[in-house]
Design an enzyme around this catalytic site. Structure first.
Site, PDB file in Angstrom:
ATOM      1  N   ASP A 214       5.026   4.229  19.299  1.00  0.00           N
ATOM      2  CA  ASP A 214       4.437   2.367  19.601  1.00  0.00           C
ATOM      3  C   ASP A 214       3.328   3.200  20.121  1.00  0.00           C
ATOM      4  OD1 ASP A 214       4.292   4.165  21.158  1.00  0.00           O
ATOM      5  OD2 ASP A 214       3.744   2.327  22.630  1.00  0.00           O
TER       6      ASP A 214
ATOM      7  N   ASP B 139       9.639   8.567  20.155  1.00  0.00           N
ATOM      8  CA  ASP B 139       7.977   8.921  21.012  1.00  0.00           C
ATOM      9  C   ASP B 139       8.714   8.284  22.140  1.00  0.00           C
ATOM     10  OD1 ASP B 139       5.561   9.265  21.441  1.00  0.00           O
ATOM     11  OD2 ASP B 139       5.763   7.321  21.998  1.00  0.00           O
TER      12      ASP B 139
ATOM     13  N   CYS C 212      21.745 -18.369 -12.133  1.00  0.00           N
ATOM     14  CA  CYS C 212      22.306 -17.691 -11.805  1.00  0.00           C
ATOM     15  C   CYS C 212      21.869 -16.550 -11.930  1.00  0.00           C
ATOM     16  CB  CYS C 212      23.732 -17.526 -12.971  1.00  0.00           C
ATOM     17  SG  CYS C 212      23.292 -17.491 -14.573  1.00  0.00           S
TER      18      CYS C 212
ATOM     19  N   ASP D  87       1.677   8.054  16.532  1.00  0.00           N
ATOM     20  CA  ASP D  87       3.524   7.976  15.631  1.00  0.00           C
ATOM     21  C   ASP D  87       3.167   7.369  14.117  1.00  0.00           C
ATOM     22  OD1 ASP D  87       4.417   8.515  18.075  1.00  0.00           O
ATOM     23  OD2 ASP D  87       4.114   6.973  19.324  1.00  0.00           O
TER      24      ASP D  87
ATOM     25  N   CYS E  41      19.916 -15.934 -14.606  1.00  0.00           N
ATOM     26  CA  CYS E  41      17.952 -15.963 -14.827  1.00  0.00           C
ATOM     27  C   CYS E  41      17.098 -15.185 -14.404  1.00  0.00           C
ATOM     28  CB  CYS E  41      18.509 -17.811 -14.683  1.00  0.00           C
ATOM     29  SG  CYS E  41      19.844 -18.343 -15.018  1.00  0.00           S
TER      30      CYS E  41
END
Length: 725
Positions: A619, A417, A21, A623, A24
């Site tokens: 990409d 971008d 649970c 960036d 724990c």
């Protein structure tokens, strides 16, 4: 909110068994965080794993021992072999428990109808004892470990509650009473066992995404060595090995095709349903399927460095991570069991004081203990995160960070971008205009400076030079000025090739720049300028214009985001007019052009300071600062490694519409987390008072407790049916 991962000296992943649970989980994390070398420790109940970030090197044995001392078992997992919870077993325990408990439960069900079918007391004792002490031994074992560590968990509550009901029944049996409560203790243990079994099966389903990815890697590969084909284990394949892939076979390695051509199905890697044409020079990814043709592939990545291995690693890391919303649950879980024990004790004393009936008092205290459900609290968030990240991976969306998945639902502004993100990133040279009229010479100078650059514009220049049979000698003393351009020496002269902003910094007149742009009539194109420095004097030599097609998916992407109520921005190093043309065609509202990598990051930060939750999509290397500055960042897998390392989410296809899909799955996931936490809390907030006031008997309480965890996990599993709109 900062969702970026911290960088530490090292990390260790462990498989943990014995947790039942949320209490724990809190205990294991507490034990790990006590170690001075540990920076952070995150434990996931659903995957039964822990991820430990270290500030200093530490023996793995010490970490394992700390978990063992806390009462649980642990094993270090290799980075390339992260084990998932095994398929659920132990169904025979439930069969035996049910067989022993039914003769006690059925008469209880029939008694309201005036049917007395309860067996004699000694038969009840014979049936209940193996359920209590054999089939229920796990609760005693785990409960004792909790007591030794001065904590509590679900097992302790079950052990205390059923022992009280069993002990009361023994006392009444010895007194010669006929109304006993063996059915309560047996039923609760049986129901909890059933609930844990169902919960285990459901948790197993949340890891199906990773299992499906793991199954993509073939066990063997057919390698050509010394003109002989050998079938060898995949682990023994080496870099630069030539791998033969026949039609309909799964490609076993990442590599480059050196012979053959055909259609390749990459759906399970990228989420792209259509087959992709591949030929000599094309990259292929291990795990994709060669549909036709015979391919010879030169291996470029093996083991943990393959694309498939990295995808699995990203999904696993996201699934074990703990989002911010879990912090509230952790605080509640840490005090949950002590509070339940206190309420049960108050209920016991209260009922004794009220009417002096020990039997009723004990039964109501037992009901409090067995209806309390820390399991549901522990499973509410991780199961939803696992299901959400799993289904996202199925559609080509790799979410590195659970916080990113949680935060994405709040995004209200998406910054794109331009080049390579909204456009195809494959520009072509559309105009080359020299001030002295010698256009081929200008192209030769530009190619000399661009030689060796990986920028898309450089490729366009070099392709055109090759097409026009222009000869040139690569520039020497080459320097790259990020966000501005390139500088190099050609024929003893210093050449500067870059954007409008750089030309102005170098001192080129704005009037000359404007007149030359007008001369080539390339409105809306990307412009580069070439300046020459000779005998200490700098002059403009000419202008180059580039055209780049907008991706068809970009129209869908912006339309989806607009429909979802999000605003969009173009953030580009390109000129304003070029960005404006793309923005007007796509319907993007805001334009931030002529940006350097530094000012891109500043622009994103400025938007965040306006109380916006900002996502950045890019990409390229330029960036990376903006991606790091954004609340949630997206990188295209077709882009640079720097961008992907800076981003929270990697899109496996060069398709910007996946951004909207990610935000949508985030909204669905966050909704499931809130639903799960609501049900987890409501079970306890309603059930515990009802039990304390004597309105629930232990059997009904046990049923509610078992159903709470199962309902939470089942609700999370509904995310598996999500599909992009």
């Amino acid at each position: 909110m900062d969702t970026k991962p911290n960088h530490h000296a090292a990390s260790i992943d462990l498989s943990i068994s014995g947790m039942s649970c949320a209490s724990c989980v809190a205990q294991v994390e507490k034990a790990l965080n006590r170690l001075p070398e540990v920076a952070t420790a995150t434990v996931n109940l659903a995957t039964e794993r822990a991820h430990v970030e270290l500030d200093k090197e530490i023996s793995a044995d010490r970490i394992v021992q700390a978990i063992i001392d806390a009462g649980y078992d642990a094993e270090v997992l290799a980075k390339h072999n992260k084990r998932l919870p095994e398929n659920v077993t132990g169904g025979w325990y439930i069969i035996i428990a049910t067989a022993l408990s039914l003769p006690l439960i059925l008469p209880m069900v029939l008694s309201p109808f005036g049917i007395d079918a309860m067996p004699p007391g000694w038969i009840q004792w014979l049936l209940a004892t193996p359920v209590q002490f054999w089939l229920g031994a796990r609760f005693y074992s785990a409960g004792w470990k909790a007591i030794r560590n001065f904590t509590g968990n679900m097992d302790l509550l079950v052990a205390l509650g059923t022992s009280a009901a069993y002990g009361l029944s023994i006392y009444l049996l010895l007194k010669g009473e006929h109304h006993l409560y063996f059915e309560a203790s047996s039923a609760v243990i049986t129901l909890v066992l059933v609930g844990k079994w169902l919960e285990g099966r459901a948790k197993h389903q949340t890891t199906e995404a990773i299992r499906a990815l793991q199954a993509l890697s073939p066990d063997t590969a057919r390698v050509r060595r010394e003109q002989e084909e050998l079938e060898i284990p995949i682990d023994t394949v080496e870099l630069n090995d030539l791998v033969v892939v026949r039609p309909s076979e799964r490609i076993p390695v990442d590599g480059l095709i050196v012979e053959g051509r055909g259609q390749v199905d990459e759906a399970l890697i990228t989420g792209e349903s259509a087959a992709v044409s591949k030929e000599v020079g094309s990259r292929v990814t291990g795990g994709s399927v060669n549909l036709d043709g015979l391919l010879l592939v030169r291996t470029t990545a093996i083991g943990a460095e393959t694309t498939l291995a990295r995808i699995i690693r990203l999904v696993e890391d996201a699934q074990i991570a703990k989002p911010a919303i879990q912090r509230l649950v952790d605080k509640v879980s840490a005090i949950f069991v002590p509070i339940v024990l206190l309420i049960a004790f108050i209920a016991l004393i209260g009922w004794i004081s009220y009417d002096g009936n020990w039997e009723i008092a004990i039964l109501n205290a037992v009901s409090v203990l067995v209806i309390a459900c820390p399991c549901a609290l522990g499973l509410a968030t991780p199961t939803a995160i696992m299901a959400g990240t799993g289904v996202a991976a199925k559609f080509g969306i790799l979410i590195k960070d659970a916080n990113a998945l949680e935060l994405a639902h709040r995004v209200d502004e998406v910054v794109f971008d331009k080049t390579g993100t909204l456009t195809e990133g494959k520009p072509t040279l559309t105009a080359c205009h020299a001030l002295d009229g010698n256009h081929p010479q200008l192209l030769a100078l530009a190619a000399a400076v661009e030689y060796g650059s990986a920028h898309p514009l450089a490729k366009a220049v070099l392709d055109q030079a090759h097409k026009d049979n222009i000869s040139y000698v690569p520039a020497s003393d080459l320097r790259d000025f990020a966000g501005l351009g390139l500088q190099g020496k050609v024929d003893g002269k210093r050449a500067y090739l870059g954007n409008h902003r750089w030309m102005k910094q170098l001192g080129i007149s704005e009037d000359i720049l404007r007149s030359q742009r007008e001369a080539i009539s390339c409105d809306g194109h990307t412009i580069s300028w070439l300046a020459i420095e000779e005998k200490g004097e700098l002059s403009l030599a000419g202008v180059l214009a580039f055209g780049d097609r907008i991706k068809p998916e970009a129209y869908t992407a912006i339309n989806k985001l607009t429909t979802m109520g999000l605003s969009t921005v173009i953030l580009t190093g390109d000129n304003y007019r070029s960005a404006e043309v793309v923005a007007s065609k796509l319907g993007i509202e805001k334009i931030l052009a002529d940006q350097s990598p530094e000012t891109k990051a500043e622009a994103v930060s400025a938007l965040i300071q306006q109380n916006r939750v900002v996502a950045m999509v890019g990409d390229g290397i330029n960036d990376a600062p903006a991606l790091a500055a954004a609340d949630v960042s997206f990188a295209m897998s077709t882009g640079t490694d720097v961008a992907m390392h800076s981003a929270d989410i990697t899109l496996m296809r060069s398709d910007p519409s996946l951004v909207a899909d990610t935000i949508d799955i985030s909204r669905h996931t966050y909704r499931k987390i809130k639903q799960n936490l609501f049900w987890a809390f409501i079970y306890n907030l309603v059930g515990i008072p009802l039990a304390a006031f004597g309105m629930l008997n232990p059997v009904i309480a046990g049923t509610a407790m078992a159903l709470s965890s199962v309902s939470v996990v089942t609700n999370a599993l509904l995310l598996r049916y999500w599909k992009p709109k």
